[in-house]
Design an enzyme around this catalytic site. Sequence first.
Site, PDB file in Angstrom:
ATOM      1  N   ARG A 276     106.953 -42.284  40.259  1.00  0.00           N
ATOM      2  CA  ARG A 276     107.754 -43.441  40.675  1.00  0.00           C
ATOM      3  C   ARG A 276     108.896 -43.769  39.714  1.00  0.00           C
ATOM      4  O   ARG A 276     109.384 -44.888  39.695  1.00  0.00           O
ATOM      5  CB  ARG A 276     106.869 -44.671  40.910  1.00  0.00           C
TER       6      ARG A 276
ATOM      7  N   LYS B 259     123.587 -42.998  41.316  1.00  0.00           N
ATOM      8  CA  LYS B 259     123.341 -42.520  42.674  1.00  0.00           C
ATOM      9  C   LYS B 259     122.732 -41.124  42.613  1.00  0.00           C
ATOM     10  O   LYS B 259     123.274 -40.222  41.972  1.00  0.00           O
ATOM     11  CB  LYS B 259     124.641 -42.466  43.478  1.00  0.00           C
TER      12      LYS B 259
ATOM     13  N   GLU C 245     138.715 -36.836  42.325  1.00  0.00           N
ATOM     14  CA  GLU C 245     137.967 -38.058  42.033  1.00  0.00           C
ATOM     15  C   GLU C 245     138.705 -38.936  41.028  1.00  0.00           C
ATOM     16  O   GLU C 245     138.590 -40.163  41.064  1.00  0.00           O
ATOM     17  CB  GLU C 245     136.564 -37.716  41.513  1.00  0.00           C
TER      18      GLU C 245
ATOM     19  N   LYS D 163     134.917 -47.069  36.864  1.00  0.00           N
ATOM     20  CA  LYS D 163     133.686 -46.995  37.660  1.00  0.00           C
ATOM     21  C   LYS D 163     132.565 -47.800  37.016  1.00  0.00           C
ATOM     22  O   LYS D 163     131.783 -48.457  37.719  1.00  0.00           O
ATOM     23  CB  LYS D 163     133.245 -45.539  37.850  1.00  0.00           C
TER      24      LYS D 163
ATOM     25  N   GLU E 239     125.462 -51.063  45.578  1.00  0.00           N
ATOM     26  CA  GLU E 239     126.458 -50.929  46.639  1.00  0.00           C
ATOM     27  C   GLU E 239     126.244 -51.919  47.785  1.00  0.00           C
ATOM     28  O   GLU E 239     126.164 -51.557  48.953  1.00  0.00           O
ATOM     29  CB  GLU E 239     126.478 -49.490  47.179  1.00  0.00           C
TER      30      GLU E 239
ATOM     31  N   ARG F 252     131.145 -51.857  45.319  1.00  0.00           N
ATOM     32  CA  ARG F 252     130.929 -50.445  44.966  1.00  0.00           C
ATOM     33  C   ARG F 252     131.237 -49.515  46.136  1.00  0.00           C
ATOM     34  O   ARG F 252     131.567 -48.352  45.933  1.00  0.00           O
ATOM     35  CB  ARG F 252     129.499 -50.222  44.472  1.00  0.00           C
TER      36      ARG F 252
ATOM     37  N   ASN G 255     134.005 -45.175  47.748  1.00  0.00           N
ATOM     38  CA  ASN G 255     133.869 -44.149  48.777  1.00  0.00           C
ATOM     39  C   ASN G 255     135.161 -43.913  49.560  1.00  0.00           C
ATOM     40  O   ASN G 255     135.128 -43.324  50.646  1.00  0.00           O
ATOM     41  CB  ASN G 255     132.744 -44.522  49.753  1.00  0.00           C
TER      42      ASN G 255
ATOM     43  N   HIS H 211     135.566 -40.728  51.514  1.00  0.00           N
ATOM     44  CA  HIS H 211     134.284 -40.028  51.591  1.00  0.00           C
ATOM     45  C   HIS H 211     133.741 -39.905  53.006  1.00  0.00           C
ATOM     46  O   HIS H 211     133.090 -38.919  53.329  1.00  0.00           O
ATOM     47  CB  HIS H 211     133.248 -40.710  50.691  1.00  0.00           C
TER      48      HIS H 211
ATOM     49  N   HIS I 207     132.978 -36.305  53.788  1.00  0.00           N
ATOM     50  CA  HIS I 207     131.610 -35.843  54.025  1.00  0.00           C
ATOM     51  C   HIS I 207     131.485 -35.184  55.399  1.00  0.00           C
ATOM     52  O   HIS I 207     130.757 -34.196  55.572  1.00  0.00           O
ATOM     53  CB  HIS I 207     130.619 -36.999  53.915  1.00  0.00           C
TER      54      HIS I 207
ATOM     55  N   HIS J 237     133.375 -30.562  47.389  1.00  0.00           N
ATOM     56  CA  HIS J 237     133.331 -32.017  47.581  1.00  0.00           C
ATOM     57  C   HIS J 237     134.668 -32.662  47.238  1.00  0.00           C
ATOM     58  O   HIS J 237     135.195 -33.487  48.005  1.00  0.00           O
ATOM     59  CB  HIS J 237     132.216 -32.633  46.739  1.00  0.00           C
TER      60      HIS J 237
END
Length: 364
Positions: free
Chosen positions: A123, A145, A187, A229, A239, A243, A247, A250, A254, A267
């Site tokens: 966990r 993330k 980025e 960031k 997020e 935040r 993206n 993205h 994506h 990417h």
Amino acid sequence: MSTVTSETIDVTLGERSYPVWIGRGLLDDHIRWRGALRGRHVLVISNHTVAPLYLERLSRGLDGLKWSSFLLDDGEAHKTFANVGLALDALATLGATRDACVIALGGGVVGDLAGFTAACWMRGIDFIQMPTTLLSMVDSSVGGKTGVNLPAGKNLVGAFHQPRAVIADIGTLDSLPEREYRAGLAEVIKGAAIGDAPFFAWLEAHADALRRRDETTLVQAIATKVRYKAGVVARDETEQGERALLNLGHTFGHALETAGHYTTLLHGEGVAVGMLLAARLSERLGMSTPADTTRLEQLLQSVNLPTRVPSGFDPDQLLALMRLDKKNTAGTLRLILWRGIGHAEIVSGVNENDVLAVLRDATK
């Protein structure tokens, strides 16, 4: 060991914080990062491209610990549940306890999978990011993330799990192929496009130096993007609002990556094309001007990033993939658009006909 040019940035999350170290020679600076290891078990997750270059250097800092490595094949297609399962088996074989640590030695794929593995084992155990690509240094290694891909889409499964430290040794960029390096610059540009117009102008002025990998310019660019960031993550770790602005491009990107089976575009290349599509959609909706779109396109081109959708992509398929984006709510598209350079915003309820029109124009 000292570095020629270095920066230290703290990512602060309430009462928690962790350092991001940026400089040359940091992999060999064992005294610096060994202190982030709390237990005696370490699993190094890397890939078959990076490990032969840097694993031995890293291992010198693990003397006296019980450690092993788990290596992936290189590429986004290997960021899968199956490989998470194998990494967890490696932790079990190691006998890893609650104070064990996973070290991610590689790019964004390695970092995402290693972080998710660490989040799952008992966990949640510690992990350290040692990014070896520009893209992972400026983006995916910072902020916690983690996740894996599904056939239906990218990063649909994951967890927020912050690292103990980020060690960005820019010496590893010396071996980075040109295409991968350029993908990382996307980025950097994205951060400026979202919320830092002066930084965008600085990038325009220093595009040639960045393209040449001038070290002083590169460290400044990495540190500026990471600092930006870190501030966003500190204000919105999971997020819930701001935040999501990170993206920009993205959702389009994506979809392009997924439609290309993670082999057509890297990417960062998907983000580059996706940002331009988001700018064109913003322009279509009257939020921004053609001049903003042109400046973005010219900056991307100045560092040799793609600005066009590759041939053979179907706009209807891309829209269908965009509907699966994690930012969407109540069955409607929720996109990150902008009102010009440095002024991104979250826009809900975007009309799909407008999105489709932009996609169709881009795939002619």
